[in-house]
Design a protein around this motif. Structure first.
Motif, PDB file in Angstrom:
ATOM      1  N   ILE A  17      -2.640  -2.486  -5.338  1.00 48.13           N
ATOM      2  CA  ILE A  17      -1.700  -2.603  -4.115  1.00 48.13           C
ATOM      3  C   ILE A  17      -2.453  -1.671  -2.993  1.00 48.13           C
ATOM      4  O   ILE A  17      -2.224  -2.372  -1.927  1.00 48.13           O
ATOM      5  CB  ILE A  17      -0.146  -1.848  -4.525  1.00 48.13           C
ATOM      6  CG1 ILE A  17       0.455  -2.931  -5.497  1.00 48.13           C
ATOM      7  CG2 ILE A  17       0.667  -1.687  -3.322  1.00 48.13           C
ATOM      8  CD1 ILE A  17       1.494  -2.625  -6.376  1.00 48.13           C
ATOM      9  N   TYR A  63      -5.394  -1.096  -2.388  1.00 49.37           N
ATOM     10  CA  TYR A  63      -6.414  -1.542  -1.849  1.00 49.37           C
ATOM     11  C   TYR A  63      -6.255  -2.741  -1.108  1.00 49.37           C
ATOM     12  O   TYR A  63      -6.678  -3.251   0.122  1.00 49.37           O
ATOM     13  CB  TYR A  63      -7.481  -2.132  -3.041  1.00 49.37           C
ATOM     14  CG  TYR A  63      -8.747  -2.944  -2.388  1.00 49.37           C
ATOM     15  CD1 TYR A  63      -9.938  -2.215  -1.568  1.00 49.37           C
ATOM     16  CD2 TYR A  63      -8.711  -4.233  -2.768  1.00 49.37           C
ATOM     17  CE1 TYR A  63     -10.685  -2.963  -1.130  1.00 49.37           C
ATOM     18  CE2 TYR A  63      -9.911  -4.803  -2.286  1.00 49.37           C
ATOM     19  CZ  TYR A  63     -10.720  -4.235  -1.421  1.00 49.37           C
ATOM     20  OH  TYR A  63     -11.942  -5.032  -0.915  1.00 49.37           O
ATOM     21  N   LYS A  64      -5.027  -3.537  -1.469  1.00 49.30           N
ATOM     22  CA  LYS A  64      -4.792  -4.730  -0.965  1.00 49.30           C
ATOM     23  C   LYS A  64      -4.087  -4.692   0.615  1.00 49.30           C
ATOM     24  O   LYS A  64      -4.283  -5.170   1.456  1.00 49.30           O
ATOM     25  CB  LYS A  64      -3.564  -5.562  -1.751  1.00 49.30           C
ATOM     26  CG  LYS A  64      -3.099  -6.802  -1.409  1.00 49.30           C
ATOM     27  CD  LYS A  64      -2.307  -7.525  -2.079  1.00 49.30           C
ATOM     28  CE  LYS A  64      -2.038  -8.871  -1.694  1.00 49.30           C
ATOM     29  NZ  LYS A  64      -0.775  -9.391  -1.823  1.00 49.30           N
ATOM     30  N   ARG A  65      -3.410  -3.347   0.711  1.00 50.15           N
ATOM     31  CA  ARG A  65      -2.858  -3.062   2.009  1.00 50.15           C
ATOM     32  C   ARG A  65      -4.112  -2.719   2.946  1.00 50.15           C
ATOM     33  O   ARG A  65      -3.889  -3.315   4.104  1.00 50.15           O
ATOM     34  CB  ARG A  65      -2.000  -1.842   1.673  1.00 50.15           C
ATOM     35  CG  ARG A  65      -1.356  -1.274   2.966  1.00 50.15           C
ATOM     36  CD  ARG A  65      -0.439  -0.087   2.686  1.00 50.15           C
ATOM     37  NE  ARG A  65       0.448  -0.709   1.812  1.00 50.15           N
ATOM     38  CZ  ARG A  65       0.926  -0.026   0.579  1.00 50.15           C
ATOM     39  NH1 ARG A  65       0.260   0.872   0.209  1.00 50.15           N
ATOM     40  NH2 ARG A  65       1.880  -0.342  -0.412  1.00 50.15           N
ATOM     41  N   LYS A  80      -6.852  -4.035   2.614  1.00 52.51           N
ATOM     42  CA  LYS A  80      -7.725  -5.325   2.942  1.00 52.51           C
ATOM     43  C   LYS A  80      -7.000  -6.073   4.030  1.00 52.51           C
ATOM     44  O   LYS A  80      -7.707  -6.663   4.945  1.00 52.51           O
ATOM     45  CB  LYS A  80      -7.630  -6.208   1.746  1.00 52.51           C
ATOM     46  CG  LYS A  80      -8.917  -6.804   1.446  1.00 52.51           C
ATOM     47  CD  LYS A  80      -8.875  -7.478   0.149  1.00 52.51           C
ATOM     48  CE  LYS A  80      -9.543  -9.018  -0.013  1.00 52.51           C
ATOM     49  NZ  LYS A  80     -10.719  -9.044   0.787  1.00 52.51           N
TER      50      LYS A  80
END
Lengths: 193, 236
Positions: B99, B101-103, B105
């Motif tokens: 989560i 990392y996704k943010r 990205k």
């Protein structure tokens, strides 16, 4: 000095300058007028450029003033300068995002978030001047702390760091997440700072 | 998804987390309830596929493979019923990492948009932003070929380096040694070595001495440990 003359003088200085001019520098050159007054003069100049249909504006980037051509004319300007601007790599952008929103931050933390080694990309960003070493942290080994630089603001056309896009709520394949996640540890990214 | 669809983004994964996010997206999985067995299989398939192409799989990908297998194993263990409901889900840490990392990205994508917009403003007085980038995006095979040609053209021409052959033989050194010993004279080893300081000669002198000693044509003597070695003719 008459208002009109003051306006023209600031325009002249910005026209001749080959690098961004700070409000402080302009104030010194103009005999100590207030930065707030400079901002109003610049706004006035930009309004007249707009009314006259000019192809450029004065922009405030990273706290400094400089003339820029409008995006509409970039195809021609690009040809004149015969250069294509090279975009940052995906890993450079990811690392910059982490440093911009979480900085000052050390390398192990960056690597933990990205899940990969960050040695090379940090070196590249330092070489490009987009990040700077802000000191050493208090954790084991006192690792170097990285933060964004003035060049970072210039590169992305920001007045200040708080002009970065707001930290959006994360979507999970369309489903909104229940709680808002705090922006950062409160180090560098504060609204209105 | 078939194996071939991996090829599309083969070189564009930023790391194991990026790959996992991709798998979660294409399989339309719930990031908050990841079917760990399924994702582990997919992930390992991808690693296997990379290896089948002889691509070097970065260590970070393998560490993640181990992590996935550990979580999978933990999920298989029977969980105690009742009062142990508070025990954390084995997937918790991984989900949090994904989560976060996704943010970033997503934030990186926003920065990408700002970069593109900003590129269209040209400042007065400044010709360009500082050059130097690690991005491989602008390279094609022709540019690579041309760079290679230029490098080869600019490379200093190879100058032939001649190596002269030192024609020394063991036989020669043995004969020389025996002649020197004629008349019952003793020779000091150091003295002998000084006569011909070439490296090959030194080696051959040693070999010659050892050979003669083995054939019992000379005797080696030393008055005391670490003393000068003397080469003596055989008495009589």
């Amino acid at each position: 000095m008459r208002d009109e003359e003051l306006r023209q003088a600031i325009e002249a200085l910005l026209f001749v300058a080959t690098s961004p001019l700070s409000p402080q520098k302009l104030s010194d050159l103009m005999g100590g007028i207030k930065p707030g007054q400079i901002q109003r003069i610049v706004e006035g100049l930009n309004l007249s450029y707009q009314n006259e249909g000019r192809s450029f504006r004065i922009q405030e980037i990273a706290g400094d003033y400089q003339f820029f051509t409008l995006p509409h004319f970039s195809p021609w300007v690009e040809k004149l300068l015969a250069e294509r601007k090279r975009r940052l790599s995906p890993q450079a952008l990811e690392t910059l995002a982490i440093i911009a929103y979480r900085g000052p931050i050390n390398r192990p933390r960056i690597e933990a978030i990205r899940g990969v080694n960050a040695d090379g990309v940090l070196k590249t960003l330092l070489e490009r001047g987009l990040i700077r070493i802000k000191g050493r942290g208090n954790s084991v080994g006192r690792p170097l702390l990285y933060g964004t630089s003035k060049s970072f603001l210039q590169y992305f056309g920001l007045k200040r760091l708080s002009d970065l896009p707001r930290w959006k709520e994360l979507s999970n394949n369309g489903q909104p997440k229940a709680e808002q996640v705090p922006l950062s540890d409160g180090h560098s990214f504060q609204e209105g700072s | 998804m078939g194996e071939l669809s991996y090829q599309v983004r083969l070189d564009s994964f930023q790391g194991p987390l990026d790959l996992l996010l991709h798998l979660i997206k294409v399989e339309e999985l719930d990031i908050y309830d990841i079917p760990i067995a399924k994702i582990t299989d997919q992930y390992l398939n991808y690693i296997k596929f990379m290896r089948s192409l002889d691509l070097q799989v970065a260590g970070e990908f393998l560490v993640m493979a181990a992590t996935l297998l550990r979580i999978k194993a933990e999920m298989l263990l029977p969980r105690p019923l009742g009062d142990d409901l508070e025990e954390p889900d084995p997937r918790q840490e991984l989900t949090e990492m994904l989560i976060e990392y996704k943010r970033f990205k997503e934030l990186a994508e926003q920065l990408r948009g700002m970069e593109g917009e900003r590129f269209r403003f040209y400042p007065r007085g400044e010709v360009a932003y500082p050059p130097g980038d690690d991005s491989p995006q602008e390279i094609n095979s022709f540019l690579l070929w041309r760079a290679c040609r230029e490098a080869l053209d600019n490379a200093p021409k190879a100058t032939p380096h001649t190596i002269s052959l030192d024609k020394v033989t063991i036989r020669e050194k043995m004969d020389l040694l025996l002649r020197s010993l004629e008349g019952g004279r003793e020779i000091r080893l150091t003295e002998l070595l000084r006569q011909d300081p070439r490296r090959i000669a030194l080696v051959l002198i040693f070999v010659a001495i050892l050979e003669l000693a083995k054939r019992r044509q000379v005797i080696l003597r030393q008055e005391a440990p670490f003393d000068e070695i003397l080469i003596c003719p055989l008495p009589g």
